[in-house]
Write an enzyme that holds these catalytic residues in place. Structure first.
Site, PDB file in Angstrom:
ATOM      1  N   HIS A 221       0.797  -1.205  -0.035  1.00  0.00           N
ATOM      2  CA  HIS A 221       0.036  -0.075  -0.103  1.00  0.00           C
ATOM      3  C   HIS A 221       1.032   1.278  -0.169  1.00  0.00           C
ATOM      4  O   HIS A 221       0.160   2.362  -0.099  1.00  0.00           O
ATOM      5  CB  HIS A 221      -1.098   0.094   1.181  1.00  0.00           C
ATOM      6  N   SER A 242      -7.628   0.663  -1.874  1.00  0.00           N
ATOM      7  CA  SER A 242      -6.733  -0.296  -0.814  1.00  0.00           C
ATOM      8  C   SER A 242      -7.859  -1.548  -0.520  1.00  0.00           C
ATOM      9  O   SER A 242      -8.974  -1.554  -0.704  1.00  0.00           O
ATOM     10  CB  SER A 242      -6.713   0.657   0.414  1.00  0.00           C
ATOM     11  N   ASP A 243      -7.155  -2.698   0.093  1.00  0.00           N
ATOM     12  CA  ASP A 243      -7.932  -3.791   0.447  1.00  0.00           C
ATOM     13  C   ASP A 243      -8.476  -3.417   1.778  1.00  0.00           C
ATOM     14  O   ASP A 243      -8.108  -2.494   2.332  1.00  0.00           O
ATOM     15  CB  ASP A 243      -6.918  -4.971   0.392  1.00  0.00           C
ATOM     16  N   ALA A 244      -9.411  -4.024   1.983  1.00  0.00           N
ATOM     17  CA  ALA A 244     -10.306  -3.853   3.439  1.00  0.00           C
ATOM     18  C   ALA A 244      -9.369  -3.879   4.635  1.00  0.00           C
ATOM     19  O   ALA A 244      -8.813  -4.920   4.992  1.00  0.00           O
ATOM     20  CB  ALA A 244     -11.246  -4.729   3.415  1.00  0.00           C
ATOM     21  N   ALA A 246      -6.586  -2.611   5.090  1.00  0.00           N
ATOM     22  CA  ALA A 246      -5.117  -2.654   4.821  1.00  0.00           C
ATOM     23  C   ALA A 246      -4.454  -1.318   5.169  1.00  0.00           C
ATOM     24  O   ALA A 246      -3.440  -1.361   5.983  1.00  0.00           O
ATOM     25  CB  ALA A 246      -4.971  -2.950   3.443  1.00  0.00           C
TER      26      ALA A 246
END
Length: 945
Positions: A221, A242-244, A246
């Protein structure tokens, strides 16, 4: 919302270019509004008439999480079709259903988080089901097709906006938010980046999602590769989501930053444009962004850059031009065409691994269909809710007639006896609704709770006979006679309440733990044991019940009875997508679970005409020696059973091909966290052992002859042609595959590498002339000495055939490339990560922003080898840049150490580098070997004098 006059707002003028309209809208937003846009759930701006927007709609193989939808085969099954045009049509159908569902439910989003283009490097990865292939070329071909289908064909307006997952080098669920993938430059460019690059360059990608893991010591990230690579591959604005959770991981689990303000600012500057964190609650992300602005970590220009990227996607989706949006009225949902496509995809995904003539089945055959998946149509975390359902048993009933098909599931039938002599009892659920998990849809299905409207289990003198399945490693499910699985809801009581195991934390799995003369029953979802109390059976932290397992019938007995009376047995084995392998959980072995191995042995012992049909998201190490036929298919969606029955019957000739290597044994596998496909000899590209079944393998009911191979290099490409003829007796598809091998490479190159393929349908006696234009760039490798792509001059063997090992034709072309040059170390020195070979080394972050360094991977010394370093007329001094503590030893050509350098004292931090120098004498061309000892980070070595 307030009405507005379009003529006064350029951002609403469809005659203007998107870029000017975005500039106009951006100029009208306040800093507070821009900040709010950066959370996944961007609020409406009512004063401008701008609607709310959310990123993220799962649609990996159909619309997921939002209720009933057409369910296609899992992604790995779509990869097994080797058919980009089919997959494009699947993507098209999925995008049309998304539009149709959104028209009725505005929770359905148009920013689609799929496909997954992570390469299937390691078959024990828990999310193997989500990828397409271990090969970058095949992965990008399938992913490109799916994204084009999702995007739609209109030149201006997109039907949906696909986001590729998960950037980058992400193949482990074990400690996934804290582990670092050590990826050397050649692997980075030739393998991990390649699938993303080819797909992005194809022009139907709206963005990417960074993965939870770190790469070379730096969280994805805050990856510099987003700017250095990703955004250079297209002129379109790409939205990075972004991923959850992260963003919070950067501080909470990874401890990469001290504060969330620093972490959020660093992510935004690196290229993350939308933050998926804290569900629908945007307040924490907004607070962090405001804090970063106040501390001077961000500027409004940084916000503008990210908001511009989001608005670019929204304009392309037609949000601001409803009258011009060609997709706005799309209403195709669960159409006959979509149902037919789901069946076609399931049929094309089936791979025939072995056939000694037992298939196709005779029309009058008496069939025993047995096994734990014989009457199942399993879904996974990224599936929609089934509208239609077809199991292998149902498919065989339909195709051959119920009177010719015998069924035995093979479960153990048991009762659980308490220490008081009573048995667990499942009360009748009179009038209870027959609910299916997720049928109503949910923005976050992890929040769905278990049912509490059904009666809890009790005990009585007779008890209830339960169907017990051991899915491996002692992980059990228990099912009541009405088909419901025992589950635990938030109140802690056991109920027969679940239609299938499922959920983010599965509440339907148990383990029997030996205890005295009986067993404790541990509920794995809560980690608590089952106890019997006055108000019912529940889980608790104390007073666990000791049970005696009373077995009424072993599954092998039922299977043997069915098998002995049949002409042929079809054993349907495989995995449950929620157990022992899934997101958050890697597999531990290639072996089939013990209970399924016993069922297979029982069937084979009772009837040698036993066909094994593996329905699984993964490869398995099964011994096919005593089996006359073996098939594999991923979980095939709503039409899986019909498709399998039609292939078994010969209505369809199988033509799926393996998208990844099937290894024969766990011992053939590298470590799960070893991402060096070159050094560890991973995937068909480098594996030197004998696979159980090779990449690209798959048999047919027809036979095919290859001929007339020609190849010539001209105009920046190699033009290859050959013919394929159906020499069999049935119409069938063949997947013709073209590979290359560098004959005399100066560095380790793949044993063979897929250049292209073609799936063709041929009638008996029909011939197809296939032509391929392969760009010269396909023969290049990443030259670490020059830090760029290079085609090496010399011979390249071209191999055409039916798999990576079933090569039918060969020829060699000679290419004019760039000669191999020694490293100009006097000019550039040696970047630490630019090695040719290594032993015991991990690549880490040189700084938190950019650059690589290296360090020993463990307590033992690490070694680096840099080949053919040109010292010219001579050097007299070496300088290394290091941080930490330890030593660097330099030697030439395997000789003694010429220099040993070590900081006088440990540096103050891992990013505080010092330069150390020593005298050496070297001239001409030599191999340089560096040995690193201790917790030392080495970034660069230079030579002078």
């Amino acid at each position: 919302m307030t009405a507005h006059t379009p003529s006064t707002e350029p951002f609403r003028d469809p005659q203007l270019p998107f870029a000017k309209r975005i500039d106009d809208l951006l100029s009208r937003l306040t800093p507070e509004e821009k900040t709010a846009f950066l959370h996944q759930f961007a609020p409406a701006v009512e004063r401008l008439g701008v609607a709310a927007f959310r990123t993220g709609q799962e649609a990996l193989h159909g619309v997921a999480w939002m209720g009933p939808a057409t369910v296609f085969p899992q992604a790995v099954g779509l990869g097994a079709t080797w058919n980009p045009e089919l997959v494009r049509r699947v993507g098209d159908a999925v995008s049309r259903e998304i539009r149709a569902m959104r028209a009725k439910d505005d929770r359905v989003g148009l920013n689609v988080w799929s496909p997954t283009v992570n390469l299937l490097r390691h078959p024990l990865w828990g999310r193997n089901e989500e990828g397409y292939s271990e090969d970058p070329k095949l992965t990008s071909a399938i992913a490109t097709a799916y994204t084009h289908g999702l995007r739609g064909e209109h030149p201006t307006y997109w039907r949906t906006a696909p986001v590729l997952k998960h950037w980058l080098a992400h193949n482990n669920e074990t400690d996934r938010s804290t582990t670092s993938s050590s990826v050397r430059p050649r692997v980075l460019h030739e393998y991990d980046l390649r699938a993303f690059r080819d797909t992005v360059e194809a022009g139907a990608v709206a963005g990417v999602m960074p993965a939870y893991n770190l790469v070379n010591g730096r969280p994805n990230h805050v990856s510099p590769y987003l700017a250095e690579h990703l955004r250079t591959w297209t002129e379109e604005e790409l939205l990075v989501c972004s991923d959850a959770g992260a963003p919070s991981n950067l501080v909470d689990s990874e401890h990469y930053f001290d504060t969330h303000e620093e972490a959020t600012a660093a992510s935004l500057v690196a290229g993350v444009d939308s933050f998926t964190d804290h569900g629908t609650d945007s307040s924490q992300i907004i607070g962090r962004l405001r804090g970063a602005l106040e501390r001077g970590l961000l500027t409004e220009a940084d916000l503008d850059t990210a908001v511009r990227r989001q608005l670019s996607v929204r304009f392309r989706l037609g949000e601001f031009d409803p009258s011009y949006d060609p997709h706005d009225a799309t209403g195709e949902f669960d159409t006959p065409a979509h149902r037919a496509l789901a069946q076609e995809a399931a049929e094309q995904a089936i791979v025939l691994l072995k056939n000694d003539g037992v298939l196709p089945l005779a029309p009058d055959a008496r069939i025993a269909v047995v096994g734990l998946l014989a009457d199942e149509c399993k879904l996974d975390w990224y599936s929609g809710t089934l509208i239609h359902r077809s199991t292998p048993l149902e498919g065989l009933y339909e195709r051959f007639g119920a009177e010719r098909v015998e069924f035995a599931e093979g479960v153990d039938r048991v009762r659980l006896k308490t220490s008081a002599g009573a048995f667990l009892h499942v009360p009748a659920a009179e009038g209870a609704a027959d609910e299916v998990r997720g049928a109503e849809g949910a923005l976050d299905p992890a929040l769905l709770a278990g049912r509490t409207d059904l009666p809890a289990l009790t005990t009585d003198a007779a008890g209830t006979e339960l169907a017990l399945v051991d899915w491996g490693e002692g992980v059990l499910t228990l099912r009541a006679p009405d088909g419901r699985y025992l589950s635990v809801a938030d109140d802690g009581f056991l109920r027969a309440s679940a239609d299938q195991p499922g959920g983010w934390i599965v509440q339907e799995t148990f383990r029997l733990e030996p205890h005295g003369n009986g067993h404790l029953l541990k509920h794995l979802g809560t980690g608590r044991h089952v106890c019997v109390s006055a108000d019912g059976v529940k889980v608790a932290d104390e007073d666990p019940e000791v049970f005696e397992l009373v077995v009424a019938e072993r599954g092998e007995e039922a299977v043997a009875r069915a098998a002995v009376a049949a002409d042929v047995v079809v054993v349907v084995a495989g995995n449950d997508p929620y157990i022992n392998g899934r997101e958050t959980e890697d597999r531990t072995t290639l072996r089939l679970p013990g209970q399924q191995e016993r069922l297979l042995r029982a069937a084979r012992a009772a009837n040698p005409a036993t066909v094994l049909a593996l329905v699984a998201a993964y490869p398995y190490a099964v011994d096919p020696a005593e089996l006359p036929a073996v098939l594999w298919t991923a979980h095939g969606g709503q039409a899986a059973g019909t498709a399998l029955a039609r292939v078994l019957a010969g209505d369809v000739s199988p033509a799926g091909r393996l998208p990844q290597t099937w290894y024969a044994d766990d011992a053939d596998l590298p470590g799960l966290l070893d991402y060096d496909v070159i050094g560890a000899r991973q995937t068909y590209l480098y594996f030197e052992g004998t696979p159980l079944f090779p990449f690209g393998h798959g048999l047919s009911y027809a036979s095919f002859a290859y001929g007339d191979l020609t190849a010539r290099a001209e105009d920046g490409a190699v033009r290859v042609s050959f013919s394929v003829t159906n020499t069999g007796e049935v119409t069938a598809d063949e997947v013709a595959q073209l590979y290359a091998r560098a004959v005399d490479a100066s560095v380790p190159r793949p044993r063979r590498e897929l250049l292209d393929h073609r799936r063709v349908t041929l009638a008996p006696g029909e011939t197809a002339e296939l032509g391929f234009d392969v760009p010269l760039s396909a023969f290049a490798f990443w030259d670490v000495a020059q830090d760029r792509w290079r085609v090496e001059p010399g011979g390249y063997e071209l191999l055409a055939g039916a798999s990576s090992e079933d090569v039918r034709l060969r020829t060699t072309v000679t290419l004019d490339g760039e000669p191999t040059l020694p490293r100009a170390v006097l000019t550039t020195g040696l970047a630490a990560a630019g090695f040719d070979e290594h032993q015991g080394i991990a690549i880490v972050d040189r700084t938190k922003v950019s650059g690589d360094a290296v360090t020993p991977a463990g307590p033992e010394p690490g070694e680096l080898l840099y080949r053919a370093c040109d010292f010219g007329r001579g050097v007299s001094r070496v300088t290394v840049e290091v941080a930490g503590e330890g030593t660097v030893e330099l030697s030439l050509d395997g000789g003694p150490a010429l220099a040993v350098l070590s900081p006088v004292a440990p540096t103050s931090g891992p990013y505080d580098y010092v330069s150390l120098s020593a005298s050496i004498a070297a001239a001409g061309v030599h191999d340089v070997r560096l040995t690193l000892r201790g917790p030392l980070r080495h970034a660069h070595v230079g030579f002078s004098g």
